[in-house]
Design a protein around this motif. Structure first.
Motif, PDB file in Angstrom:
ATOM      1  N   LYS A 272       6.634  10.733   2.113  1.00 48.08           N
ATOM      2  CA  LYS A 272       6.166  11.322   3.375  1.00 48.08           C
ATOM      3  C   LYS A 272       5.388  12.623   3.163  1.00 48.08           C
ATOM      4  N   GLU A 273       5.066  12.943   1.903  1.00 51.10           N
ATOM      5  CA  GLU A 273       4.186  14.086   1.661  1.00 51.10           C
ATOM      6  C   GLU A 273       2.777  13.705   2.099  1.00 51.10           C
ATOM      7  N   ALA A 274       2.061  14.667   2.709  1.00 50.64           N
ATOM      8  CA  ALA A 274       0.794  14.319   3.352  1.00 50.64           C
ATOM      9  C   ALA A 274      -0.251  15.401   3.164  1.00 50.64           C
ATOM     10  N   ALA A 275      -1.506  15.031   3.482  1.00 44.62           N
ATOM     11  CA  ALA A 275      -2.626  15.971   3.461  1.00 44.62           C
ATOM     12  C   ALA A 275      -3.524  15.692   4.654  1.00 44.62           C
ATOM     13  N   LEU A 276      -4.239  16.715   5.074  1.00 40.20           N
ATOM     14  CA  LEU A 276      -5.274  16.580   6.100  1.00 40.20           C
ATOM     15  C   LEU A 276      -6.624  16.657   5.409  1.00 40.20           C
ATOM     16  N   VAL A 277      -7.460  15.655   5.625  1.00 41.04           N
ATOM     17  CA  VAL A 277      -8.805  15.656   5.052  1.00 41.04           C
ATOM     18  C   VAL A 277      -9.814  16.011   6.141  1.00 41.04           C
ATOM     19  N   ASP A 278     -10.546  17.079   5.927  1.00 40.32           N
ATOM     20  CA  ASP A 278     -11.637  17.514   6.811  1.00 40.32           C
ATOM     21  C   ASP A 278     -11.203  17.757   8.261  1.00 40.32           C
TER      22      ASP A 278
ATOM     23  N   VAL B 223     -14.802  21.486   8.633  1.00 36.57           N
ATOM     24  CA  VAL B 223     -13.895  22.565   8.210  1.00 36.57           C
ATOM     25  C   VAL B 223     -13.480  23.482   9.360  1.00 36.57           C
ATOM     26  N   GLY B 224     -13.999  23.233  10.564  1.00 38.68           N
ATOM     27  CA  GLY B 224     -13.821  24.180  11.660  1.00 38.68           C
ATOM     28  C   GLY B 224     -12.382  24.455  12.059  1.00 38.68           C
ATOM     29  N   GLY B 225     -11.464  23.517  11.796  1.00 36.18           N
ATOM     30  CA  GLY B 225     -10.063  23.731  12.140  1.00 36.18           C
ATOM     31  C   GLY B 225      -9.180  24.052  10.948  1.00 36.18           C
ATOM     32  N   ALA B 226      -9.786  24.202   9.769  1.00 36.29           N
ATOM     33  CA  ALA B 226      -8.996  24.338   8.538  1.00 36.29           C
ATOM     34  C   ALA B 226      -8.127  25.592   8.523  1.00 36.29           C
ATOM     35  N   VAL B 227      -8.701  26.723   8.890  1.00 38.93           N
ATOM     36  CA  VAL B 227      -7.943  27.972   8.830  1.00 38.93           C
ATOM     37  C   VAL B 227      -6.788  27.961   9.830  1.00 38.93           C
ATOM     38  N   GLU B 228      -7.030  27.444  11.030  1.00 41.20           N
ATOM     39  CA  GLU B 228      -5.961  27.385  12.032  1.00 41.20           C
ATOM     40  C   GLU B 228      -4.821  26.491  11.567  1.00 41.20           C
TER      41      GLU B 228
ATOM     42  N   LYS C 288      -4.536  19.334  18.397  1.00 41.64           N
ATOM     43  CA  LYS C 288      -4.512  17.867  18.480  1.00 41.64           C
ATOM     44  C   LYS C 288      -4.040  17.269  17.161  1.00 41.64           C
ATOM     45  N   LEU C 289      -4.546  17.803  16.056  1.00 42.59           N
ATOM     46  CA  LEU C 289      -4.162  17.310  14.738  1.00 42.59           C
ATOM     47  C   LEU C 289      -2.698  17.613  14.441  1.00 42.59           C
ATOM     48  N   LEU C 290      -2.256  18.818  14.778  1.00 39.46           N
ATOM     49  CA  LEU C 290      -0.870  19.202  14.521  1.00 39.46           C
ATOM     50  C   LEU C 290       0.103  18.343  15.330  1.00 39.46           C
ATOM     51  N   THR C 291      -0.272  18.028  16.554  1.00 40.33           N
ATOM     52  CA  THR C 291       0.568  17.170  17.391  1.00 40.33           C
ATOM     53  C   THR C 291       0.694  15.775  16.796  1.00 40.33           C
ATOM     54  N   LYS C 292      -0.421  15.244  16.297  1.00 45.72           N
ATOM     55  CA  LYS C 292      -0.395  13.921  15.678  1.00 45.72           C
ATOM     56  C   LYS C 292       0.452  13.929  14.410  1.00 45.72           C
ATOM     57  N   VAL C 293       0.318  14.969  13.608  1.00 45.64           N
ATOM     58  CA  VAL C 293       1.125  15.091  12.389  1.00 45.64           C
ATOM     59  C   VAL C 293       2.607  15.076  12.740  1.00 45.64           C
ATOM     60  N   GLU C 294       2.985  15.846  13.745  1.00 45.48           N
ATOM     61  CA  GLU C 294       4.393  15.914  14.145  1.00 45.48           C
ATOM     62  C   GLU C 294       4.902  14.546  14.597  1.00 45.48           C
TER      63      GLU C 294
ATOM     64  N   MET D 163       0.848  -1.200   0.000  1.00 42.53           N
ATOM     65  CA  MET D 163       0.000   0.000   0.000  1.00 42.53           C
ATOM     66  C   MET D 163       0.883   1.249   0.000  1.00 42.53           C
ATOM     67  N   ALA D 164       0.733   2.064  -1.025  1.00 39.74           N
ATOM     68  CA  ALA D 164       1.556   3.264  -1.147  1.00 39.74           C
ATOM     69  C   ALA D 164       1.018   4.422  -0.322  1.00 39.74           C
ATOM     70  N   LEU D 165      -0.289   4.426  -0.093  1.00 41.04           N
ATOM     71  CA  LEU D 165      -0.931   5.520   0.629  1.00 41.04           C
ATOM     72  C   LEU D 165      -1.315   5.049   2.026  1.00 41.04           C
ATOM     73  N   LYS D 166      -0.805   5.736   3.023  1.00 38.44           N
ATOM     74  CA  LYS D 166      -1.102   5.420   4.409  1.00 38.44           C
ATOM     75  C   LYS D 166      -2.069   6.454   4.971  1.00 38.44           C
ATOM     76  N   PHE D 167      -2.798   6.082   6.027  1.00 35.49           N
ATOM     77  CA  PHE D 167      -3.677   7.067   6.643  1.00 35.49           C
ATOM     78  C   PHE D 167      -3.877   6.776   8.118  1.00 35.49           C
ATOM     79  N   LYS D 168      -4.181   7.832   8.840  1.00 35.30           N
ATOM     80  CA  LYS D 168      -4.491   7.767  10.264  1.00 35.30           C
ATOM     81  C   LYS D 168      -5.733   8.596  10.507  1.00 35.30           C
ATOM     82  N   ILE D 169      -6.732   8.006  11.174  1.00 31.47           N
ATOM     83  CA  ILE D 169      -7.974   8.718  11.471  1.00 31.47           C
ATOM     84  C   ILE D 169      -7.887   9.305  12.871  1.00 31.47           C
ATOM     85  N   VAL D 170      -8.204  10.600  12.975  1.00 35.68           N
ATOM     86  CA  VAL D 170      -8.199  11.286  14.269  1.00 35.68           C
ATOM     87  C   VAL D 170      -9.580  11.906  14.488  1.00 35.68           C
ATOM     88  N   PRO D 171     -10.437  11.295  15.306  1.00 39.35           N
ATOM     89  CA  PRO D 171     -11.746  11.899  15.585  1.00 39.35           C
ATOM     90  C   PRO D 171     -11.581  13.213  16.359  1.00 39.35           C
ATOM     91  N   VAL D 172     -12.372  14.220  15.983  1.00 40.71           N
ATOM     92  CA  VAL D 172     -12.273  15.523  16.635  1.00 40.71           C
ATOM     93  C   VAL D 172     -13.660  16.058  16.979  1.00 40.71           C
TER      94      VAL D 172
END
Length: 216
Positions: A26-32, A64-69, A39-45, A1-10
């Motif tokens: 190791k290039e990545a994206a955040l979906v929704d 989308v509530g955390g998108a701008v931050e 919390k999301l930034l800590t997990k990414v790091e 599997m070339a694409l990995k993912f981690k789900i973080v409920p918020v």
């Protein structure tokens, strides 16, 4: 599997924010990113990956509530949804008041998406599929190589998205599921906006809203 993912409920809505990345680059994206940006930034790091974009399936606050931050913290673009959801993004302050969340400001994404667009995450390709019904500008992100889809609030394990919001449409939603998503293949694993993952084949067989082969 070339694409990995981690789900973080918020948030109190337990919205599934997905961190997806190309295993090789190791290039990545955040979906929704629906909220709890830190919390999301800590997990990414902790994952040691490089977020280069934020992807939105639709304009509801809990997606989308955390998108701008996150955008401001990482200096990355917000991409999606399809432009018909602009009224939802412009109504974020009202959505925020309605659901008792901290104030969410209206924004426009850096790029709107259209059906058939392609997004690269490292060496992995996501196809954009316009799937209206829950909202008019809802999109799904599909990776053919690894047979994965991020479907937002279109389809759930055992259920489907609500259509009683402004500009929702039940028959349009059913068509998006049956005529667009299910045609991609029964083997595809999908990550919904809430709840547990499933496959299109499982939903075709057991989901009472869209099943075409009901169990005996």
């Amino acid at each position: 599997m070339a694409l990995k993912f981690k789900i973080v409920p918020v948030t109190a809505f337990q919205q599934n924010c997905s961190i997806i990345w190309c295993e090789k680059t190791k290039e990545a994206a955040l979906v929704d990113p629906g909220g709890e940006a830190q919390k999301l930034l800590t997990k990414v790091e902790s994952l040691g990956i490089n977020i280069t974009k934020i992807l939105l399936t639709h304009g509801h606050l809990d997606h989308v509530g955390g998108a701008v931050e996150v955008k401001e913290a990482l200096s990355v673009p917000i991409i999606g949804p399809e432009k018909q959801d602009i009224f939802w993004l412009q109504a974020l302050p009202a959505q925020s008041d309605m659901f008792g969340f901290a104030g969410a400001e209206a924004f426009d994404p850096d790029q709107w998406l259209e059906d058939g667009d392609e997004i690269m995450i490292g060496e992995s390709r996501l196809l954009v599929i316009h799937t209206p019904g829950h909202t008019p500008g809802h999109v799904v992100f599909f990776n053919d190589e690894d047979r994965l889809a991020w479907v937002g609030d279109v389809l759930f394990n055992g259920s489907i998205g609500r259509t009683d919001f402004p500009r929702g449409n039940h028959s349009t939603l059913i068509s998006s599921i049956k005529d667009k998503l299910f045609l991609l293949g029964n083997d595809i694993t999908f990550v919904p906006g809430h709840g547990s993952n499933s496959t299109f084949g499982h939903e075709r067989k057991y989901n009472p809203h869209v099943a075409d082969t009901l169990p005996i």
